[in-house]
Design a protein around this motif. Structure first.
Motif, PDB file in Angstrom:
ATOM      1  N   LEU A  46       0.775  -1.319   0.276  1.00 50.88           N
ATOM      2  CA  LEU A  46      -0.001  -0.046  -0.368  1.00 50.88           C
ATOM      3  C   LEU A  46       0.726   1.016  -0.072  1.00 50.88           C
ATOM      4  O   LEU A  46       1.597   1.071   1.149  1.00 50.88           O
ATOM      5  N   ARG A  48       0.558   5.009   0.265  1.00 53.26           N
ATOM      6  CA  ARG A  48      -1.223   5.991   0.372  1.00 53.26           C
ATOM      7  C   ARG A  48      -0.479   7.485  -0.252  1.00 53.26           C
ATOM      8  O   ARG A  48       0.235   7.992   0.625  1.00 53.26           O
ATOM      9  N   GLU A  50      -1.716  10.113  -1.194  1.00 52.21           N
ATOM     10  CA  GLU A  50      -2.989  11.223  -0.657  1.00 52.21           C
ATOM     11  C   GLU A  50      -1.133  12.291   0.049  1.00 52.21           C
ATOM     12  O   GLU A  50      -1.407  13.227  -0.324  1.00 52.21           O
ATOM     13  N   ASP A  87      -6.824   9.412  -1.723  1.00 55.43           N
ATOM     14  CA  ASP A  87      -7.900   8.839  -0.875  1.00 55.43           C
ATOM     15  C   ASP A  87      -7.806  10.270   0.258  1.00 55.43           C
ATOM     16  O   ASP A  87      -7.619   9.948   0.993  1.00 55.43           O
ATOM     17  N   ARG A 110     -15.503  11.728  -0.783  1.00 54.61           N
ATOM     18  CA  ARG A 110     -13.670  11.318  -0.360  1.00 54.61           C
ATOM     19  C   ARG A 110     -13.513  10.193  -1.521  1.00 54.61           C
ATOM     20  O   ARG A 110     -14.196   9.313  -2.192  1.00 54.61           O
ATOM     21  N   MET A 180     -10.049  -2.131  -3.720  1.00 58.66           N
ATOM     22  CA  MET A 180      -9.850  -1.802  -2.006  1.00 58.66           C
ATOM     23  C   MET A 180     -11.089  -2.276  -1.525  1.00 58.66           C
ATOM     24  O   MET A 180     -12.495  -2.290  -2.149  1.00 58.66           O
ATOM     25  N   GLU A 182     -13.121  -2.147   1.232  1.00 52.83           N
ATOM     26  CA  GLU A 182     -13.266  -1.151   2.758  1.00 52.83           C
ATOM     27  C   GLU A 182     -14.811  -1.093   2.985  1.00 52.83           C
ATOM     28  O   GLU A 182     -15.234  -0.501   4.129  1.00 52.83           O
ATOM     29  N   GLY A 203      -8.676  -3.684   3.590  1.00 54.39           N
ATOM     30  CA  GLY A 203      -8.485  -2.428   4.075  1.00 54.39           C
ATOM     31  C   GLY A 203      -9.491  -2.718   5.265  1.00 54.39           C
ATOM     32  O   GLY A 203     -10.750  -1.556   5.996  1.00 54.39           O
ATOM     33  N   THR A 204      -9.037  -3.275   6.166  1.00 58.84           N
ATOM     34  CA  THR A 204      -9.942  -3.549   7.364  1.00 58.84           C
ATOM     35  C   THR A 204     -10.100  -2.137   8.744  1.00 58.84           C
ATOM     36  O   THR A 204     -10.912  -2.008   9.324  1.00 58.84           O
ATOM     37  N   ASN A 205      -9.457  -1.305   8.031  1.00 59.44           N
ATOM     38  CA  ASN A 205      -9.253   0.000   9.254  1.00 59.44           C
ATOM     39  C   ASN A 205     -10.507   1.086   8.977  1.00 59.44           C
ATOM     40  O   ASN A 205     -11.227   1.185  10.000  1.00 59.44           O
ATOM     41  N   ASP A 206     -11.468   0.566   7.565  1.00 57.15           N
ATOM     42  CA  ASP A 206     -12.674   1.284   7.657  1.00 57.15           C
ATOM     43  C   ASP A 206     -13.641   0.377   6.815  1.00 57.15           C
ATOM     44  O   ASP A 206     -14.390   0.292   7.686  1.00 57.15           O
ATOM     45  N   ARG A 216     -13.581   5.327  13.350  1.00 64.18           N
ATOM     46  CA  ARG A 216     -12.378   4.921  14.012  1.00 64.18           C
ATOM     47  C   ARG A 216     -11.448   5.061  14.895  1.00 64.18           C
ATOM     48  O   ARG A 216     -10.333   4.312  15.318  1.00 64.18           O
TER      49      ARG A 216
HETATM   50  C1  PEP Z   1      -7.665   0.914   5.230  1.00 63.88           C
HETATM   51  O1  PEP Z   1      -9.256   1.377   5.630  1.00 63.88           O
HETATM   52  O2  PEP Z   1      -7.617  -0.291   6.302  1.00 63.88           O
HETATM   53  C2  PEP Z   1      -6.833   1.526   4.625  1.00 63.88           C
HETATM   54  C3  PEP Z   1      -5.677   0.853   5.024  1.00 63.88           C
HETATM   55  O3  PEP Z   1      -6.915   2.663   4.858  1.00 63.88           O
HETATM   56  P1  PEP Z   1      -6.580   3.986   5.517  1.00 63.88           P
HETATM   57  O4  PEP Z   1      -5.841   3.563   6.656  1.00 63.88           O
HETATM   58  O5  PEP Z   1      -5.770   4.675   4.353  1.00 63.88           O
HETATM   59  O6  PEP Z   1      -8.295   4.293   5.088  1.00 63.88           O
END
Ligand code: PEP
Ligand code: MG
Length: 322
Positions: A46, A48, A50, A87, A110, A180, A182, A203-206, A216
């Motif tokens: 990844l 990023r 941005e 992103d 976004r 992704m 997510e 993308g587990t964060n989202d 989050r």
């Molecule tokens: C995610 O969402 O898991 C991810 C990798 O993207 P970011 O943390 O940049 O939103």
């Protein structure tokens, strides 16, 4: 322990029963490559992009971007590099690109939604990427895809720019095009997406925040931010199985990919690529050496079908992985 891990720097990532998994690193700028190489990553999973936009006083030009992408591809010496298109939005803003005031920025304008709307910005980024593809093994992915139409539109723009560059005689490498996962809608429909993409990166964060409807970054609801909740694990399994059914690969680039509780479960699910902060790579490589894919498949079956809670699954992994 750190010295033990250092010995694994140039080792391939294999489980106790000899199955290979790809360990990749997340980066924000070409400068991060030092850490990637020092920790023996097998790929960049990844990038990023941005930050390229956030660190600039105005929209970065096609040439500025080309130089950054080329530097990463060359720095990785032919190893795969997954670049995520811009992103922006959510919590990330650009001084020179005013975004609308929104009640729910994380559910708003976004990422790919901006790119498909502001095609001037999107096309510039894609052209820079396509030109850079001649210098390594480039994989491009789109963030925050919710529908098949979005993926198809983004892919069509990519194909148009690529055709223009090829017609102009530009050297172009082979490029995989993925997305992704997510947004829960995309995870649920992964079997359909899998027919059209070259790969997925989860993308587990989202994905966790949208599935649990828990911000989050909000401590008041952090108890709901549950990576090992069986609902999340079932979504992840569906994404991986759907990719494999179509002969595609599935990776993960959210924090969970480098998490010692999640890694054994992901090995059991057969995730192909794990992308994490560079500093986690040697630790995860060392952990994987102690796991057997067969044992982890059994463990994962229990995690998805017997466990009812996040906490059950933390205990399950702690009891079974030493
Ligand atoms: C995610 O969402 O898991 C991810 C990798 O993207 P970011 O943390 O940049 O939103
Ligand atoms: Mg995300």
């Amino acid at each position: 322990q750190k010295a033990e891990w250092q010995k694994l720097k140039n080792a391939s990532t294999e489980t106790a029963n000899g199955v290979h998994f790809e360990l990749a690193a997340n980066i924000g700028t070409p400068k991060d490559l030092d850490g990637v190489l020092a920790n023996g990553a097998e790929a960049v999973g990844l990038y990023r992009t941005e930050f390229l936009y956030m660190d600039s006083p105005e929209l970065p030009t096609e040439d500025d971007q080309f130089e950054a992408y080329k530097a990463v591809l060359e720095g990785m010496k032919g190893k795969p590099v997954v670049v995520r298109t811009m992103d922006i939005g959510g919590d990330k803003h650009l001084p020179y690109l005013p975004l609308p005031e929104e009640m729910n920025p994380f559910l708003g304008y976004r990422a790919i939604r901006i790119s498909l709307d502001r095609q001037d910005i999107f096309r510039t980024q894609l052209r820079a990427l396509i030109r850079a593809s001649a210098f390594g093994q480039l994989r491009i992915m789109f963030p925050m895809i919710a529908t098949l139409q979005e993926f198809r539109s983004a892919k069509a723009v990519f194909e148009e720019e690529k055709a223009k560059l090829v017609a102009a005689g530009t050297k172009v490498g082979e490029i995989q095009l993925g997305m992704m996962i997510e947004i829960p809608a995309a995870a649920v429909l992964a079997d359909q997406f899998a027919k059209e993409v070259d790969f997925f990166s989860i993308g587990t964060n989202d994905l966790i925040q949208y599935t649990m409807a828990a911000d989050r970054g909000n401590e008041h609801v952090s108890y709901l931010y549950q990576p090992y909740n069986p609902s999340i694990l079932r979504l992840i399994k569906h994404v991986i199985d759907s990719a494999h059914k179509e002969g595609k690969w599935a990776g993960m680039c959210g924090e969970a990919a480098g998490d010692p509780i999640m890694v054994p479960i992901l090995v059991g699910l057969g995730l192909d690529e794990f992308s994490m902060s560079a500093t986690s790579i040697l630790k995860v490589r060392s952990l994987m050496k102690r796991l057997s894919t067969e044992d982890m498949a059994k463990l994962t079956d229990a995690a998805l079908n017997v466990s009812l809670t996040n906490e059950d699954n933390i205990k399950l992994v702690k009891d079974n992985v030493k």
